[in-house]
Design a protein around this motif. Sequence first.
Motif, PDB file in Angstrom:
ATOM      1  N   ASP A 330      55.436  53.651 -14.838  1.00 25.91           N
ATOM      2  CA  ASP A 330      55.980  54.594 -13.844  1.00 25.91           C
ATOM      3  C   ASP A 330      55.248  55.928 -13.856  1.00 25.91           C
ATOM      4  O   ASP A 330      54.920  56.486 -12.809  1.00 25.91           O
ATOM      5  CB  ASP A 330      57.471  54.826 -14.110  1.00 25.91           C
ATOM      6  CG  ASP A 330      58.285  53.650 -13.587  1.00 25.91           C
ATOM      7  OD1 ASP A 330      57.663  52.751 -12.979  1.00 25.91           O
ATOM      8  OD2 ASP A 330      59.507  53.634 -13.809  1.00 25.91           O
ATOM      9  N   LYS A 331      54.998  56.430 -15.095  1.00 24.19           N
ATOM     10  CA  LYS A 331      54.355  57.744 -15.190  1.00 24.19           C
ATOM     11  C   LYS A 331      52.938  57.691 -14.581  1.00 24.19           C
ATOM     12  O   LYS A 331      52.514  58.590 -13.865  1.00 24.19           O
ATOM     13  CB  LYS A 331      54.255  58.148 -16.677  1.00 24.19           C
ATOM     14  CG  LYS A 331      54.719  59.581 -16.918  1.00 24.19           C
ATOM     15  CD  LYS A 331      54.852  59.899 -18.383  1.00 24.19           C
ATOM     16  CE  LYS A 331      53.511  60.383 -18.921  1.00 24.19           C
ATOM     17  NZ  LYS A 331      53.424  60.420 -20.355  1.00 24.19           N
ATOM     18  N   LEU A 333      51.884  55.648 -12.310  1.00 21.21           N
ATOM     19  CA  LEU A 333      51.971  55.509 -10.853  1.00 21.21           C
ATOM     20  C   LEU A 333      52.219  56.857 -10.189  1.00 21.21           C
ATOM     21  O   LEU A 333      51.635  57.175  -9.152  1.00 21.21           O
ATOM     22  CB  LEU A 333      53.106  54.540 -10.478  1.00 21.21           C
ATOM     23  CG  LEU A 333      52.821  53.057 -10.653  1.00 21.21           C
ATOM     24  CD1 LEU A 333      54.050  52.230 -10.305  1.00 21.21           C
ATOM     25  CD2 LEU A 333      51.651  52.625  -9.768  1.00 21.21           C
ATOM     26  N   ARG A 334      53.102  57.666 -10.843  1.00 21.35           N
ATOM     27  CA  ARG A 334      53.392  58.993 -10.268  1.00 21.35           C
ATOM     28  C   ARG A 334      52.134  59.862 -10.260  1.00 21.35           C
ATOM     29  O   ARG A 334      51.857  60.572  -9.304  1.00 21.35           O
ATOM     30  CB  ARG A 334      54.536  59.672 -11.031  1.00 21.35           C
ATOM     31  CG  ARG A 334      55.915  59.149 -10.584  1.00 21.35           C
ATOM     32  CD  ARG A 334      57.030  60.078 -11.006  1.00 21.35           C
ATOM     33  NE  ARG A 334      57.198  60.074 -12.460  1.00 21.35           N
ATOM     34  CZ  ARG A 334      57.952  59.204 -13.117  1.00 21.35           C
ATOM     35  NH1 ARG A 334      58.621  58.273 -12.455  1.00 21.35           N
ATOM     36  NH2 ARG A 334      58.056  59.249 -14.435  1.00 21.35           N
ATOM     37  N   THR A 335      51.355  59.792 -11.360  1.00 18.68           N
ATOM     38  CA  THR A 335      50.111  60.581 -11.434  1.00 18.68           C
ATOM     39  C   THR A 335      49.158  60.142 -10.315  1.00 18.68           C
ATOM     40  O   THR A 335      48.586  60.963  -9.601  1.00 18.68           O
ATOM     41  CB  THR A 335      49.416  60.359 -12.803  1.00 18.68           C
ATOM     42  OG1 THR A 335      50.382  60.573 -13.811  1.00 18.68           O
ATOM     43  CG2 THR A 335      48.239  61.287 -12.995  1.00 18.68           C
ATOM     44  N   LEU A 336      49.025  58.807 -10.193  1.00 21.87           N
ATOM     45  CA  LEU A 336      48.140  58.269  -9.157  1.00 21.87           C
ATOM     46  C   LEU A 336      48.553  58.790  -7.771  1.00 21.87           C
ATOM     47  O   LEU A 336      47.734  59.254  -6.986  1.00 21.87           O
ATOM     48  CB  LEU A 336      48.274  56.742  -9.179  1.00 21.87           C
ATOM     49  CG  LEU A 336      47.021  55.899  -9.233  1.00 21.87           C
ATOM     50  CD1 LEU A 336      47.337  54.467  -9.568  1.00 21.87           C
ATOM     51  CD2 LEU A 336      46.265  55.979  -7.958  1.00 21.87           C
ATOM     52  N   GLY A 352      53.747  54.994  -1.464  1.00 21.07           N
ATOM     53  CA  GLY A 352      54.625  54.721  -2.610  1.00 21.07           C
ATOM     54  C   GLY A 352      54.959  53.241  -2.676  1.00 21.07           C
ATOM     55  O   GLY A 352      54.878  52.595  -3.723  1.00 21.07           O
ATOM     56  N   ARG A 353      55.288  52.686  -1.508  1.00 16.37           N
ATOM     57  CA  ARG A 353      55.672  51.270  -1.467  1.00 16.37           C
ATOM     58  C   ARG A 353      54.485  50.392  -1.864  1.00 16.37           C
ATOM     59  O   ARG A 353      54.607  49.466  -2.669  1.00 16.37           O
ATOM     60  CB  ARG A 353      56.126  50.947  -0.033  1.00 16.37           C
ATOM     61  CG  ARG A 353      56.946  49.683   0.074  1.00 16.37           C
ATOM     62  CD  ARG A 353      57.539  49.518   1.463  1.00 16.37           C
ATOM     63  NE  ARG A 353      56.506  49.415   2.489  1.00 16.37           N
ATOM     64  CZ  ARG A 353      56.410  50.226   3.540  1.00 16.37           C
ATOM     65  NH1 ARG A 353      57.267  51.215   3.707  1.00 16.37           N
ATOM     66  NH2 ARG A 353      55.446  50.062   4.430  1.00 16.37           N
ATOM     67  N   GLU A 354      53.312  50.705  -1.314  1.00 21.53           N
ATOM     68  CA  GLU A 354      52.132  49.885  -1.623  1.00 21.53           C
ATOM     69  C   GLU A 354      51.764  49.975  -3.107  1.00 21.53           C
ATOM     70  O   GLU A 354      51.403  48.980  -3.728  1.00 21.53           O
ATOM     71  CB  GLU A 354      50.936  50.300  -0.760  1.00 21.53           C
ATOM     72  CG  GLU A 354      50.998  49.813   0.679  1.00 21.53           C
ATOM     73  CD  GLU A 354      51.025  48.292   0.812  1.00 21.53           C
ATOM     74  OE1 GLU A 354      50.333  47.596   0.046  1.00 21.53           O
ATOM     75  OE2 GLU A 354      51.771  47.795   1.677  1.00 21.53           O
ATOM     76  N   MET A 360      53.674  45.705  -9.159  1.00 18.11           N
ATOM     77  CA  MET A 360      54.477  44.479  -9.315  1.00 18.11           C
ATOM     78  C   MET A 360      53.567  43.257  -9.347  1.00 18.11           C
ATOM     79  O   MET A 360      53.771  42.333 -10.139  1.00 18.11           O
ATOM     80  CB  MET A 360      55.432  44.394  -8.107  1.00 18.11           C
ATOM     81  CG  MET A 360      56.404  43.260  -8.165  1.00 18.11           C
ATOM     82  SD  MET A 360      57.620  43.573  -9.431  1.00 18.11           S
ATOM     83  CE  MET A 360      58.662  44.728  -8.552  1.00 18.11           C
ATOM     84  N   SER A 361      52.537  43.248  -8.493  1.00 22.73           N
ATOM     85  CA  SER A 361      51.633  42.088  -8.450  1.00 22.73           C
ATOM     86  C   SER A 361      50.950  41.914  -9.802  1.00 22.73           C
ATOM     87  O   SER A 361      50.760  40.794 -10.273  1.00 22.73           O
ATOM     88  CB  SER A 361      50.587  42.245  -7.341  1.00 22.73           C
ATOM     89  OG  SER A 361      49.569  43.143  -7.744  1.00 22.73           O
TER      90      SER A 361
END
Length: 376
Positions: A330-331, A333-336, A352-354, A360-361
């Motif tokens: 999560d962290k 992803l937020r940075t990205l 965000g969704r992508e 998830m993939s």
Amino acid sequence: MTTVYLALGANLGNRRANLAAALERLRLGGKFKIRAVSGLYETRPVGYINQPDFLNMALEGETELSPLDLLDSLKRIELLAGRDFSAPRNYPRPLDLDILFYGDHLVNEDRLQVPHPRLHERAFVLAPLNEFAPRFTHPQLQSTIEDLLATFDLEKEGVFRYCAEPGLQIPPPRFLFVTGKLAAPVLEQFLHDLSTQLNFTYGIAKMDMDVAAFMSVRYIADHLKLPEEESGIYDLLVIPGWAKGDLASLERISGIKAVLGPTDLTELESWLELQIRCTKASSNATHYYTEEQLREIQARLTDSNIRIFTDGKCIYAFNDQLFVSGGIEDKELRTLFRQLGVDNASHAFYLGRELYKAAMSIRLGLPYHQDRDLAL
Ligand SMILES: Nc1ncnc2c1ncn2[C@@H]1O[C@H](COP(=O)(O)OP(=O)(O)OP(=O)(O)O)[C@@H](O)[C@H]1O
Ligand SMILES: Nc1nc2c(c(=O)[nH]1)N=C(CO)CN2
């Protein structure tokens, strides 16, 4: 089934057409399934220098053939492409098919050595192979393909990824339908309509009998006249659903895997859908770009739309200006997401969704394609 990697090359005649024909013939009557193909590479000849440039590519397949039977099939395909086996080694050729790896098996016979003994010295082999098997480990050298490739300067080697010829696709499944004379025109019409809808190709073998329901498997085996070079271009021989008898003997005689089709033409669509779904579901090859390849793609962009890719471990996102990558926690992803610097709310929702779908993939081991649903 064993996963195998093959190298393909051509430097005589219509090189791209020779490679395309080889992919069509590589179904080997259902005993070989192509799972991934690389792009085409324009390459300077290695060895005997005074000859035309090659087009090279590589592919991943699955086969139930033994290494030597596979070699024999490849030699037959080379012959059909017009290969002159009396020409000296390293001479120009319309088609060259080499077995690079056969799983992690080692083969050391007079006429076959696997892994291919010169593959690690050949940038024209490693560059295409690296497109879909960067982390495959050479069972003797204990190095991955990407590490072997990293020792080469592709420009100096004369290996160019973006050549004038457009790349080739994995050919769709190809069925050979056996039918009687009366049903042939209706079957032809059904198949013609369904083939574009479901993406398959087909041939029809018309038996000299009015009604397919009266044919036995023995009768079909005795009367199916198929030129030898043709059996290789089919994945499946479909015989009428009522036929009785020993399918194994028909497979031996025809060289093609044989199944009973539906008993009624109205069931043909759902029957074909299932067949096609089965061939796809057993595919486990996922095409990943390396970071270097993604940066090459980025270099050609001229707009600010964000493209998202994964390599099965990390997520990469880029447009013409910026290139960011990161892990799936999560962290991270937020940075990205922050690094992408998006200020428009609906675009932020979309990204965000992508990004979460990409994460998830990776967790589920599924391929990720931007804007498409995750699919098994
Ligand atoms: N892994 C392999 N894949 C294909 N052929 C092989 C392999 N190992 C040994 N051979 C043998 O090599 C013989 C010559 O093959 P070919 O004519 O394709 O050689 P080449 O392409 O000129 O040279 P190179 O083998 O260096 O690529 C084949 O007939 C085959 O028996
Ligand atoms: N660029 C290039 N050079 C070669 C190739 C080839 O496929 N590509 N094949 C050879 C014999 O297998 C010898 N030299």
